[in-house]
Structure formats: C-alpha cells, structure tokens
Design a protein around this motif. Structure first.
Motif: not given
Ligand code: ZN
Length: 280
Positions: A85-86, A105-106, A111-114, A137-138
């Motif tokens: 994925l990007e 980015d799907t 999604y914003a991932i922490e 962003y989720i």
C-alpha cells in the motif's frame, strides 16, 4: 524520529544506510524537522537505532519519546504496510498540526496510525483522534506488545487506557499490539469484558509474510472462551455477596427488598424471584 528535511529533500532512515555513510552525513549535512523546521541532530551510535532528535525539546507536532522499541516498531510497520500500500512515514499534517507515525492510503480509506508505546492521557488521545477525523483520517492505535498482559489462554488484563484503543474488526471490538522484536502483530479479537480490568479475548498472530494491512480489520477466529467466561462469571456471582463492599450495600439491599437472589443472572431473576423464599 526517522525522517528529516535536508536542502535536497527528505531523508528517511527507514532505509538502512551504512554506519560510514551516516557518520559522513552527520559531519557534512544540515538536517531540519519537517514539522517545525528547527535544526535536528542525526544520532548515530552502536547501541541505538540511528535517528534524528530535536536540539530543543519543543516541536509543533507532538510525539512520544523516541525509544529504540518505538523507532524499530514504526520502521517495521512501515516496511510491512508499504509492501502493498501507499504509506508515508512521519508525515506532517500542517492543517491539524499532527505527525502520525504512519499514514496509510487504501483505495477506500486513509488511516493515521500511531504505534503507541508510552502512556497517553485521555484528553490527548481524544484531541488527536478528533484532529485525525477532521482531516478525514481514521485514527488507528497499535500498542507496543510489551503492554499486553496475558493472564491465561483467553484472559487478559487491560488498563483504563488500553480500553480507549479499541478498534473494530468485522464489527467486533479488537485491540492491536505490535512486537518489533518478533515482527508480529498480536490481535485480540472478540473482546468481552469480565470486569473493568479483566477481559476475555481470542489471540491471533499476524505477520508480514502471511498477512496484509486489510487483515487487521477482519476477524480470523471464532470465540472459544464462552464456557470459561460463564464459569468465571458464575464463580463471581456466588462469591461477591460474601464480602460486600460499601458500594454494593444499596444494590444488595434493593435485591433483598424485591426478593431477588443476588447470585442469579438477570434473565433468571424474574423466574426465580417468586420461588426464592420458598426454596431458599
Ligand atoms: Zn519539530
């Protein structure tokens, strides 16, 4: 942090560079924080993963302390998800002044991932989540696997904070943990609380060789723990009344006044209420 700005563009330490190369850059190049533009230092040692650090502690983008565990985790998650994925590493979002560890980015969602290894206050978590949602962003929280406390096959101890990191997979509550040392994602599926600190769940291990980012959002198991959950609940029901604390007193008193045996589950109470005092 793993990404810094130079005069010629961004440099990401997610790629591995030789120690000689890094030492040369340290002497020759100037690095800046992509978020606040202040100078940052390239830290190259033999013990810790090479990274950039602010000279002054203040930065517009809040982020947690850069332990090796955290740096290694976000780098491995980046390599895993960017294989299909990007993904952007430590990308600064100026509109919301946040710099999540990863942006994924799907085709259908962003999604914003922490990768959360340190503690985070409820207010900070809420604020960050709201900001991410505003930016479309989720927010997705993946905890450091060190935080997982397994009590038995299906039983886990969760802190108040961990409950806040719940996410959904196939509409069932789920928690995600990542272990940089094993490069595995530990997923707790079908979470069912027993108390405010104890929950039952099904553990699934996902790895970069066999799973994709989308596997984080689908369930891989059927819950196997209902009989042990019921057994534990039954043991609790028959014992908690033996040592009632002050909080329970009014509740127990109300049950007594209504002829309801406190050890019976709600669904049985109405059936048994009438006969309780006849049969004990
Ligand atoms: Zn900065």
């Amino acid at each position: 942090m793993l990404v810094a700005q130079t005069e010629k563009g961004l440099i990401s330490l997610a790629q591995r560079f030789s120690l000689e190369q890094l030492k040369l850059w340290k002497k020759e190049k100037q690095f800046y924080c992509p978020s606040c533009q202040s100078p940052v230092q390239l830290k190259v040692g033999t013990k810790k993963i090479p990274h950039f650090a602010h000279l002054k502690k203040t930065c517009v983008a809040q982020h947690e302390g850069e332990t090796d565990y955290h740096l290694d985790g976000k780098r491995k998650l980046f390599h895993w998800f960017s294989s299909h994925l990007e993904v952007e590493l430590e990308s600064y979002l100026p509109d919301i002044m946040q710099r999540p560890d990863l942006l994924v980015d799907t085709p259908s969602q962003k999604y914003a991932i922490e990768f959360q290894c340190a503690s985070l206050s409820s207010s900070a978590l809420t604020k960050r989540s709201i900001h991410y949602e505003k930016g479309n962003y989720i927010p997705l929280w993946i905890m450091g696997a060190k935080r997982m406390k397994r009590l038995s096959t299906y039983m886990y101890q969760l802190s108040f904070q961990e409950w806040q990191f719940l996410t959904l997979s196939d509409y069932t509550p789920t928690l995600l943990y990542f272990s940089p040392s094993t490069n595995q994602l530990l997923k707790l599926e079908h979470l069912i609380p027993f108390s405010s600190q104890i929950c039952y769940a099904q553990l699934v291990v996902l790895s970069p060789h066999e799973h994709t980012f989308h596997d984080l959002f689908s369930t891989h198991t059927q819950p196997q723990f209902f009989s042990s959950w019921i057994k534990k609940k039954k043991a609790w029901r028959t014992h908690y009344i033996l040592y009632p604390n002050q909080k329970l007193q009014p509740f127990l008193h109300a049950l007594y006044e209504n002829n309801i045996p406190p050890s019976l589950p709600y669904s049985s109470r109405s059936r048994h209420a009438a006969t309780f005092f006849i049969h004990g």
